[in-house]
Design a protein around this motif. Structure first.
Motif, short mmCIF file in Angstrom:
data_model
loop_
_atom_site.label_atom_id
_atom_site.label_comp_id
_atom_site.label_asym_id
_atom_site.label_seq_id
_atom_site.Cartn_x
_atom_site.Cartn_y
_atom_site.Cartn_z
N LYS A 16 10.89 -9.61 -3.98
CA LYS A 16 11.43 -9.28 -2.66
C LYS A 16 12.75 -8.53 -2.75
CE LYS A 16 8.02 -11.11 -0.54
NZ LYS A 16 7.02 -10.25 0.10
N TYR A 148 2.30 -3.76 10.76
CA TYR A 148 3.38 -4.36 9.97
C TYR A 148 3.48 -3.70 8.59
CZ TYR A 148 6.65 -8.28 9.38
OH TYR A 148 7.78 -9.06 9.24
N HIS A 152 7.09 -2.09 7.32
CA HIS A 152 7.82 -2.46 6.11
C HIS A 152 8.37 -1.23 5.40
CE1 HIS A 152 6.50 -6.60 6.40
NE2 HIS A 152 7.14 -6.89 5.29
N ILE A 158 14.05 -4.94 4.88
CA ILE A 158 13.01 -5.77 4.28
C ILE A 158 12.31 -4.93 3.22
CG2 ILE A 158 12.69 -7.24 6.31
CD1 ILE A 158 10.26 -5.66 7.08
N ASP A 160 9.68 -2.85 0.85
CA ASP A 160 8.54 -1.98 1.11
C ASP A 160 7.26 -2.79 0.99
OD1 ASP A 160 10.18 0.15 1.49
OD2 ASP A 160 9.87 1.04 -0.48
N SER A 161 6.21 -2.30 1.59
CA SER A 161 4.97 -3.07 1.69
C SER A 161 4.17 -3.10 0.39
CB SER A 161 4.10 -2.49 2.80
OG SER A 161 3.83 -1.11 2.56
N VAL A 176 5.39 -12.71 3.86
CA VAL A 176 6.00 -11.54 4.47
C VAL A 176 7.12 -12.02 5.38
CG1 VAL A 176 3.98 -10.01 4.35
CG2 VAL A 176 4.25 -11.57 6.31
N CYS A 177 7.98 -11.10 5.77
CA CYS A 177 9.11 -11.46 6.61
C CYS A 177 8.64 -12.09 7.92
CB CYS A 177 9.94 -10.21 6.88
SG CYS A 177 11.56 -10.54 7.56
#
Length: 303
Positions: A16, A148, A152, A158, A160-161, A176-177
């Motif tokens: 993260k 979502y 990201h 936050i 990146d996805s 995930v956030c």
């Protein structure tokens, strides 16, 4: 920041990238946990109205609808400030913002309309104690996940996805956030049986906005004439929202990457079909069927 009870700071080598902090199994932006005690001690007022949703499920859309209802469908009154100032977000401050978002909210005269992405267990307790009205917006998991995924990659607070497959695994696992979508929508669904919560579905608003806007007005005990209702429907159409700088966050280039797909990307029901494989779609359907069995909670994934 020292760790709070139940809070685990993610290390610099974590996946993260130290942008998120774990609170009782739910990942939050660091700016949320930086002021965690202040947020949890927030004093709601009995006439506060709270708009809540999982991220990218329609909360900004609902903010503009509610503001229009509260101001008689007058778009000029809704142009007084950006949406995040008119209806501030409780639970998040811009990095090192002075005063904090909580301090700004406390200075707003009543009645206040606020927004949050908190799950039921982390909502500041005073909202329950004061029996505040809450409007909750839920969106089907597939479209919510797609939206979502892109979000990201555009917001810089936050992680990146990653790849689509990686993001799907994290989404399903709740890594995930703001936590698990599945727990989130069920928690609010159960809470509506004990609190004044209007639980709405994104898909219903897309299908018949006039009908759903009337529901909201009735919940707020506001009468809407046919002409005012029509103005609100027109003003809050996705195409108009997308080009409205007061709601599309184009004024926050330091927070949102303006070179990626925009904050308001498509606003469709069924865009998931462009991203999911058949196997992924069936897998998510099976998870929802298992988790929601007997709850009465159902989602539409197409109109």
């Amino acid at each position: 920041m020292d760790c709070l009870p139940g809070v685990e700071n993610l290390g610099p080598n974590s996946t993260k990238d130290s942008l998120l902090t774990d609170v009782e199994g739910i990942l939050y932006p660091k700016e949320t946990t930086r002021y965690w005690e202040e947020i949890q001690n927030f004093k709601a007022r009995p006439d506060d109205l709270l708009i809540c949703s999982y991220p990218k499920a329609g909360s900004t859309w609902m903010q503009e609808i509610v503001d229009m209802i509260q101001h008689g469908g007058d778009p000029e009154k809704c142009a007084r400030a950006p949406i995040y100032q008119r209806i501030p977000f409780i639970g998040f401050s811009l990095p090192f913002s002075i005063p904090t978002s909580i301090e700004k909210i406390e200075a707003i005269p009543s009645p206040r309309t606020l927004k949050t992405h908190f799950p039921v267990q982390h909502l500041p307790p005073s909202f329950w104690e004061q029996n505040c009205k809450i409007i909750y917006v839920a969106r089907n998991a597939k479209d919510n996940m797609v939206s979502y995924f892109y979000f990201h990659n555009m917001i810089n607070i936050i992680p990146d996805s990653g790849s689509w497959d990686e993001f799907m695994e994290n989404f399903i696992a709740g890594k995930v956030c703001w936590g698990s979508w599945f727990d989130y929508v069920q928690g609010w669904w159960k809470a509506k049986d004990h609190h004044p919560i209007l639980y709405l579905f994104y898909e219903d608003i897309k299908e018949d906005p006039a009908r759903e806007i009337q529901k909201i007005a009735q919940f707020l005990e506001i009468d809407l004439s046919a002409s005012v209702l029509n103005r609100i429907v027109l003003h809050t159409k996705f195409e108009n929202m997308k080009t409205n700088p007061l709601v599309n966050h184009s004024d926050l280039p330091f927070l949102f990457d303006q070179t990626t797909p925009p904050f308001m990307r498509k606003g469709k029901v069924g865009d998931w079909k462009e991203h999911f494989t058949v196997a992924q779609s069936e897998r998510l359907d099976n998870i929802c069927a298992q988790l929601f069995a007997g709850s009465g909670l159902t989602f539409r994934t197409q109109l």
